[in-house]
Design a protein around this motif. Structure first.
Motif, PDB file in Angstrom:
ATOM      1  N   ARG A  54       0.819  -1.223   0.000  1.00 13.85           N
ATOM      2  CA  ARG A  54       0.000   0.000   0.000  1.00 13.85           C
ATOM      3  C   ARG A  54       0.852   1.271   0.000  1.00 13.85           C
ATOM      4  O   ARG A  54       0.350   2.368   0.225  1.00 13.85           O
ATOM      5  CB  ARG A  54      -0.928   0.008   1.218  1.00 13.85           C
ATOM      6  N   MET A  55       2.149   1.145  -0.260  1.00 22.90           N
ATOM      7  CA  MET A  55       3.030   2.310  -0.223  1.00 22.90           C
ATOM      8  C   MET A  55       2.632   3.398  -1.221  1.00 22.90           C
ATOM      9  O   MET A  55       2.705   4.584  -0.879  1.00 22.90           O
ATOM     10  CB  MET A  55       4.484   1.907  -0.434  1.00 22.90           C
ATOM     11  N   PRO A  56       2.188   3.090  -2.441  1.00 21.86           N
ATOM     12  CA  PRO A  56       1.745   4.174  -3.338  1.00 21.86           C
ATOM     13  C   PRO A  56       0.588   4.987  -2.733  1.00 21.86           C
ATOM     14  O   PRO A  56       0.553   6.215  -2.865  1.00 21.86           O
ATOM     15  CB  PRO A  56       1.304   3.440  -4.605  1.00 21.86           C
ATOM     16  N   ASP A  57      -0.333   4.308  -2.054  1.00 20.21           N
ATOM     17  CA  ASP A  57      -1.432   5.026  -1.398  1.00 20.21           C
ATOM     18  C   ASP A  57      -0.898   5.904  -0.265  1.00 20.21           C
ATOM     19  O   ASP A  57      -1.415   7.003  -0.025  1.00 20.21           O
ATOM     20  CB  ASP A  57      -2.458   4.038  -0.838  1.00 20.21           C
ATOM     21  N   LEU A  58       0.109   5.422   0.432  1.00 22.10           N
ATOM     22  CA  LEU A  58       0.707   6.185   1.515  1.00 22.10           C
ATOM     23  C   LEU A  58       1.418   7.428   0.979  1.00 22.10           C
ATOM     24  O   LEU A  58       1.371   8.491   1.603  1.00 22.10           O
ATOM     25  CB  LEU A  58       1.668   5.301   2.305  1.00 22.10           C
ATOM     26  N   LEU A  59       2.055   7.312  -0.175  1.00 21.85           N
ATOM     27  CA  LEU A  59       2.681   8.473  -0.813  1.00 21.85           C
ATOM     28  C   LEU A  59       1.655   9.560  -1.095  1.00 21.85           C
ATOM     29  O   LEU A  59       1.885  10.741  -0.826  1.00 21.85           O
ATOM     30  CB  LEU A  59       3.360   8.061  -2.124  1.00 21.85           C
ATOM     31  N   VAL A  60       0.517   9.150  -1.628  1.00 22.64           N
ATOM     32  CA  VAL A  60      -0.554  10.103  -1.926  1.00 22.64           C
ATOM     33  C   VAL A  60      -1.116  10.690  -0.642  1.00 22.64           C
ATOM     34  O   VAL A  60      -1.336  11.900  -0.534  1.00 22.64           O
ATOM     35  CB  VAL A  60      -1.667   9.424  -2.760  1.00 22.64           C
ATOM     36  N   HIS A  61      -1.342   9.849   0.359  1.00 27.68           N
ATOM     37  CA  HIS A  61      -1.902  10.299   1.639  1.00 27.68           C
ATOM     38  C   HIS A  61      -1.005  11.335   2.309  1.00 27.68           C
ATOM     39  O   HIS A  61      -1.494  12.336   2.841  1.00 27.68           O
ATOM     40  CB  HIS A  61      -2.106   9.097   2.566  1.00 27.68           C
ATOM     41  N   LEU A  62       0.299  11.104   2.295  1.00 29.83           N
ATOM     42  CA  LEU A  62       1.229  12.035   2.929  1.00 29.83           C
ATOM     43  C   LEU A  62       1.565  13.231   2.042  1.00 29.83           C
ATOM     44  O   LEU A  62       2.040  14.256   2.540  1.00 29.83           O
ATOM     45  CB  LEU A  62       2.526  11.306   3.312  1.00 29.83           C
ATOM     46  N   GLY A  63       1.339  13.093   0.749  1.00 27.01           N
ATOM     47  CA  GLY A  63       1.648  14.180  -0.171  1.00 27.01           C
ATOM     48  C   GLY A  63       3.134  14.459  -0.290  1.00 27.01           C
ATOM     49  O   GLY A  63       3.549  15.612  -0.358  1.00 27.01           O
ATOM     50  N   VAL A  64       3.942  13.403  -0.285  1.00 28.11           N
ATOM     51  CA  VAL A  64       5.395  13.562  -0.375  1.00 28.11           C
ATOM     52  C   VAL A  64       5.905  12.956  -1.675  1.00 28.11           C
ATOM     53  O   VAL A  64       5.229  12.151  -2.312  1.00 28.11           O
ATOM     54  CB  VAL A  64       6.112  12.907   0.826  1.00 28.11           C
ATOM     55  N   THR A  68      11.552  11.959  -0.391  1.00 28.02           N
ATOM     56  CA  THR A  68      11.180  12.119   1.022  1.00 28.02           C
ATOM     57  C   THR A  68      10.740  10.781   1.607  1.00 28.02           C
ATOM     58  O   THR A  68      11.083  10.457   2.745  1.00 28.02           O
ATOM     59  CB  THR A  68      10.063  13.171   1.168  1.00 28.02           C
ATOM     60  N   MET A  69      10.005  10.011   0.827  1.00 22.49           N
ATOM     61  CA  MET A  69       9.602   8.683   1.285  1.00 22.49           C
ATOM     62  C   MET A  69      10.827   7.808   1.485  1.00 22.49           C
ATOM     63  O   MET A  69      10.906   7.042   2.448  1.00 22.49           O
ATOM     64  CB  MET A  69       8.641   8.031   0.295  1.00 22.49           C
ATOM     65  N   GLY A  70      11.809   7.922   0.604  1.00 21.76           N
ATOM     66  CA  GLY A  70      13.049   7.166   0.762  1.00 21.76           C
ATOM     67  C   GLY A  70      13.774   7.527   2.047  1.00 21.76           C
ATOM     68  O   GLY A  70      14.336   6.661   2.721  1.00 21.76           O
ATOM     69  N   LEU A  71      13.740   8.804   2.407  1.00 15.20           N
ATOM     70  CA  LEU A  71      14.355   9.233   3.659  1.00 15.20           C
ATOM     71  C   LEU A  71      13.631   8.626   4.857  1.00 15.20           C
ATOM     72  O   LEU A  71      14.262   8.171   5.814  1.00 15.20           O
ATOM     73  CB  LEU A  71      14.346  10.763   3.751  1.00 15.20           C
ATOM     74  N   ALA A  72      12.310   8.598   4.801  1.00 19.57           N
ATOM     75  CA  ALA A  72      11.536   7.975   5.880  1.00 19.57           C
ATOM     76  C   ALA A  72      11.820   6.476   5.944  1.00 19.57           C
ATOM     77  O   ALA A  72      11.993   5.916   7.033  1.00 19.57           O
ATOM     78  CB  ALA A  72      10.038   8.229   5.676  1.00 19.57           C
ATOM     79  N   LEU A  73      11.884   5.832   4.783  1.00 20.96           N
ATOM     80  CA  LEU A  73      12.158   4.389   4.742  1.00 20.96           C
ATOM     81  C   LEU A  73      13.551   4.056   5.278  1.00 20.96           C
ATOM     82  O   LEU A  73      13.773   2.973   5.813  1.00 20.96           O
ATOM     83  CB  LEU A  73      12.027   3.862   3.311  1.00 20.96           C
ATOM     84  N   PHE A  74      14.467   4.986   5.152  1.00 20.41           N
ATOM     85  CA  PHE A  74      15.844   4.783   5.614  1.00 20.41           C
ATOM     86  C   PHE A  74      15.899   4.549   7.124  1.00 20.41           C
ATOM     87  O   PHE A  74      16.781   3.852   7.610  1.00 20.41           O
ATOM     88  CB  PHE A  74      16.684   6.005   5.225  1.00 20.41           C
ATOM     89  N   LEU A  75      14.954   5.096   7.866  1.00 18.46           N
ATOM     90  CA  LEU A  75      14.999   4.962   9.317  1.00 18.46           C
ATOM     91  C   LEU A  75      14.625   3.564   9.812  1.00 18.46           C
ATOM     92  O   LEU A  75      14.958   3.211  10.934  1.00 18.46           O
ATOM     93  CB  LEU A  75      14.126   6.021   9.978  1.00 18.46           C
TER      94      LEU A  75
END
Length: 181
Positions: A54-64, A68-75
């Motif tokens: 569901r990551m594509p939906d999460l990208l849309v939900h967060l509007g990033v 930026t998503m890659g930075l979040a995933l890095f953690l």
């Protein structure tokens, strides 16, 4: 002092910094114990697969954007790397089963990932989910290894097979429920 084995109880020697204690393993059926551990592996991968699909939906939900998503995933891996060195001492103090279950409970932060309103909240959740998943994996593997040594059976591949089934089931359920959006 060594633990005694009987027909009804498999006793395992665990070391405590203050004294040596014996803890009984409640199950007398090794295959059932492997099934219980495998169920935890199933749950871990089921959670992971649900949110990854569901990551594509999460990208849309967060509007990033993807960076930026890659930075979040890095953690997530950072949480895993921070936790890995303390997993062994935690198992020495609290036992592998407790560390494994506590790690899975911490990794269950993935359940609230859709509620993250900002990418930094997502990053913090992924950090703790990565830490929890590391505790679960190390504790679970130690538990399976202890079961194999105690019984002479081979259960590691069976439990990791449950992990694979959980990933398939998680991806299928995310796809199914994604149709209802």
């Amino acid at each position: 002092r060594p633990c005694l084995e009987s027909v009804y109880w498999l006793l395992v020697l665990e070391r405590n910094p203050m004294r040596t204690r014996c803890f009984p393993i409640r199950s007398v059926i090794p295959g059932f114990t492997a099934l219980r551990i495998g169920t935890l592996y199933f749950g871990s991968s089921f959670l992971t697969a649900n949110w990854l699909t569901r990551m594509p939906d999460l990208l849309v939900h967060l509007g990033v954007d993807k960076a930026t998503m890659g930075l979040a995933l890095f953690l997530g891996p950072v949480g895993a790397l921070v936790t890995a060195p303390i997993a062994g001492p935690l198992m020495d103090r609290f036992a592998a089963a407790r560390v494994s279950v506590a790690g899975l409970a911490l990794a269950a932060m993935l359940l609230g990932i859709g509620l993250a309103g900002h990418w930094m909240v997502l990053a913090v959740m992924l950090f703790f989910a990565g830490a929890g998943n590391t505790l679960f994996e190390i504790g679970g593997n130690a538990g399976i290894q202890r079961l194999e040594v105690t019984t002479g059976g081979k259960y590691m591949s069976q439990c990791h097979g449950y992990w694979s089934l959980g990933f398939v089931g998680g991806a299928l359920s995310a796809g199914l429920f994604g149709q209802f959006d």
